[in-house]
Scaffold this motif. Structure first.
Motif, PDB file in Angstrom:
ATOM      1  N   UNK A   1     -16.007  24.366  19.574  1.00  0.00           N
ATOM      2  CA  UNK A   1     -16.636  23.554  18.530  1.00  0.00           C
ATOM      3  C   UNK A   1     -16.079  23.904  17.151  1.00  0.00           C
ATOM      4  N   UNK A   2     -15.680  25.150  16.973  1.00  0.00           N
ATOM      5  CA  UNK A   2     -15.133  25.572  15.694  1.00  0.00           C
ATOM      6  C   UNK A   2     -13.883  24.809  15.292  1.00  0.00           C
ATOM      7  N   UNK A   3     -13.202  24.187  16.258  1.00  0.00           N
ATOM      8  CA  UNK A   3     -11.996  23.420  15.953  1.00  0.00           C
ATOM      9  C   UNK A   3     -12.305  22.134  15.177  1.00  0.00           C
ATOM     10  N   UNK A   4     -13.574  21.831  14.996  1.00  0.00           N
ATOM     11  CA  UNK A   4     -13.932  20.703  14.128  1.00  0.00           C
ATOM     12  C   UNK A   4     -13.730  21.062  12.657  1.00  0.00           C
ATOM     13  N   UNK A   5     -13.501  22.373  12.374  1.00  0.00           N
ATOM     14  CA  UNK A   5     -13.307  22.835  10.991  1.00  0.00           C
ATOM     15  C   UNK A   5     -11.827  23.088  10.727  1.00  0.00           C
ATOM     16  N   UNK A   6     -11.353  22.565   9.611  1.00  0.00           N
ATOM     17  CA  UNK A   6      -9.933  22.664   9.277  1.00  0.00           C
ATOM     18  C   UNK A   6      -9.431  24.106   9.188  1.00  0.00           C
ATOM     19  N   UNK A   7     -10.159  25.039   8.540  1.00  0.00           N
ATOM     20  CA  UNK A   7      -9.649  26.417   8.475  1.00  0.00           C
ATOM     21  C   UNK A   7      -9.420  27.030   9.851  1.00  0.00           C
ATOM     22  N   UNK A   8     -10.279  26.689  10.801  1.00  0.00           N
ATOM     23  CA  UNK A   8     -10.118  27.229  12.154  1.00  0.00           C
ATOM     24  C   UNK A   8      -8.864  26.635  12.798  1.00  0.00           C
ATOM     25  N   UNK A   9      -8.652  25.342  12.617  1.00  0.00           N
ATOM     26  CA  UNK A   9      -7.458  24.711  13.196  1.00  0.00           C
ATOM     27  C   UNK A   9      -6.190  25.297  12.595  1.00  0.00           C
ATOM     28  N   UNK A  10      -6.204  25.518  11.292  1.00  0.00           N
ATOM     29  CA  UNK A  10      -5.029  26.094  10.635  1.00  0.00           C
ATOM     30  C   UNK A  10      -4.758  27.516  11.118  1.00  0.00           C
ATOM     31  N   UNK A  11      -5.816  28.294  11.250  1.00  0.00           N
ATOM     32  CA  UNK A  11      -5.647  29.695  11.663  1.00  0.00           C
ATOM     33  C   UNK A  11      -5.154  29.803  13.099  1.00  0.00           C
ATOM     34  N   UNK A  12      -5.646  28.951  13.974  1.00  0.00           N
ATOM     35  CA  UNK A  12      -5.312  29.049  15.396  1.00  0.00           C
ATOM     36  C   UNK A  12      -4.115  28.195  15.805  1.00  0.00           C
ATOM     37  N   UNK A  13      -3.753  27.194  14.980  1.00  0.00           N
ATOM     38  CA  UNK A  13      -2.696  26.276  15.385  1.00  0.00           C
ATOM     39  C   UNK A  13      -3.108  25.396  16.553  1.00  0.00           C
ATOM     40  N   UNK A  14      -4.409  25.179  16.685  1.00  0.00           N
ATOM     41  CA  UNK A  14      -4.928  24.378  17.797  1.00  0.00           C
ATOM     42  C   UNK A  14      -5.806  23.245  17.288  1.00  0.00           C
ATOM     43  N   UNK A  15      -5.942  22.222  18.115  1.00  0.00           N
ATOM     44  CA  UNK A  15      -6.848  21.116  17.807  1.00  0.00           C
ATOM     45  C   UNK A  15      -7.577  20.720  19.074  1.00  0.00           C
ATOM     46  N   UNK A  16      -8.607  19.890  18.914  1.00  0.00           N
ATOM     47  CA  UNK A  16      -9.397  19.427  20.047  1.00  0.00           C
ATOM     48  C   UNK A  16      -9.083  17.967  20.315  1.00  0.00           C
ATOM     49  N   UNK A  17      -8.724  17.675  21.554  1.00  0.00           N
ATOM     50  CA  UNK A  17      -8.460  16.302  21.994  1.00  0.00           C
ATOM     51  C   UNK A  17      -9.651  15.861  22.841  1.00  0.00           C
ATOM     52  N   UNK A  18     -10.296  14.766  22.439  1.00  0.00           N
ATOM     53  CA  UNK A  18     -11.511  14.310  23.121  1.00  0.00           C
ATOM     54  C   UNK A  18     -11.248  12.974  23.824  1.00  0.00           C
TER      55      UNK A  18
END
Length: 260
Positions: free
Chosen positions: A14-31
């Motif tokens: 769920x944290x991947x809904x936040x931009x800082x988390x996506x930037x830090x991890x290099x990951x996104x959520x595909x729904x």
């Protein structure tokens, strides 16, 4: 089966809904199954985890099979867990965590592109995602996105691409004046799409390398940007509509390039 909506894994996804988390991890959520299918087909080694309900696992058995064949982790989850993970109200039984990095402008230009679209200051997630999808369908070489535009990895943008994010290179975080200069240096003509244009999309030379430059949904392109482009081009309106949606206009321009 994962059944606890409050687990650390669920909170992490769920944290991947936040931009800082996506930037830090290099990951996104595909729904949704279609987006996940395209990620599994075109970027299988970037798929970190696939989450699927029992019903969706039966309905989309091909996606689950291909993910497992690629050695990806597939987790069966309850409807409640998937809902807690996802930003979408109806994720249709499937989601995936995928590693993603934007393309580089140097690589795009080195490949000798014929057709590009450059989005400047685009703020609507649905518009940006739909332009990526339209660029993919029209066979464009890449989508360029300014740093002032909405984040390409935002969940609504990713959903709106319906998997095209994994088909066409997308370059993000671009400075507009610098990028226009780079395009000119590479021999790519720049066509500003604006209702004030004296030429229509069918009247400009689309046989040479070119980029369609699109502006903000509400106020379009500023005068200094219009002057910086090689030509200002309009999409003709034959009826009584005041204007066209940004994504619709971009798709019409891109298909005009394809016809040429």
């Amino acid at each position: 089966m994962l059944t606890n909506p409050g687990s650390d894994r669920v909170r992490s996804v769920r944290g991947l809904s936040r931009r800082p988390v996506r930037r830090r991890t290099g990951r996104l959520l595909v729904e949704g199954p279609q987006g996940v299918r395209e990620a599994v087909r075109f970027a299988p080694h970037d798929v970190v985890d696939l989450y699927v309900t029992a019903e969706a696992a039966d309905r989309y058995a091909d996606v689950v099979h291909d993910a497992r064949e690629a050695g990806r982790f597939v987790h069966e989850v309850s409807e409640e867990v998937l809902a807690a993970m996802c930003d979408a109200e109806h994720p249709q039984g499937m989601a995936a965590v995928v590693g993603w990095q934007p393309a580089g402008l140097d690589d795009v230009l080195a490949a000798g592109p014929r057709t590009l679209v450059f989005l400047t200051n685009v703020r609507d997630p649905g518009n940006l995602g739909t332009v990526v999808r339209g660029a993919d369908a029209a066979g464009a070489d890449a989508v360029l996105v300014s740093g002032s535009s909405v984040d390409v990895t935002a969940p609504k943008v990713v959903r709106s691409t319906v998997g095209s994010l994994f088909h066409v290179p997308v370059v993000t975080g671009l400075d507009v004046p610098t990028t226009l200069a780079r395009l000119h240096e590479a021999g790519v003509s720049t066509y500003a799409a604006d209702g004030s244009g004296s030429a229509s999309v069918d009247e400009v030379d689309r046989t040479r390398p070119h980029a369609w430059v699109m502006g903000n949904e509400a106020w379009g392109l500023p005068d200094e940007l219009l002057r910086a482009c090689d030509e200002v081009v309009r999409v003709p309106i034959y009826g009584h509509a005041e204007s066209l949606n940004l994504a619709m206009a971009a798709t019409l321009c891109l298909y005009a390039s394809t016809r040429a």
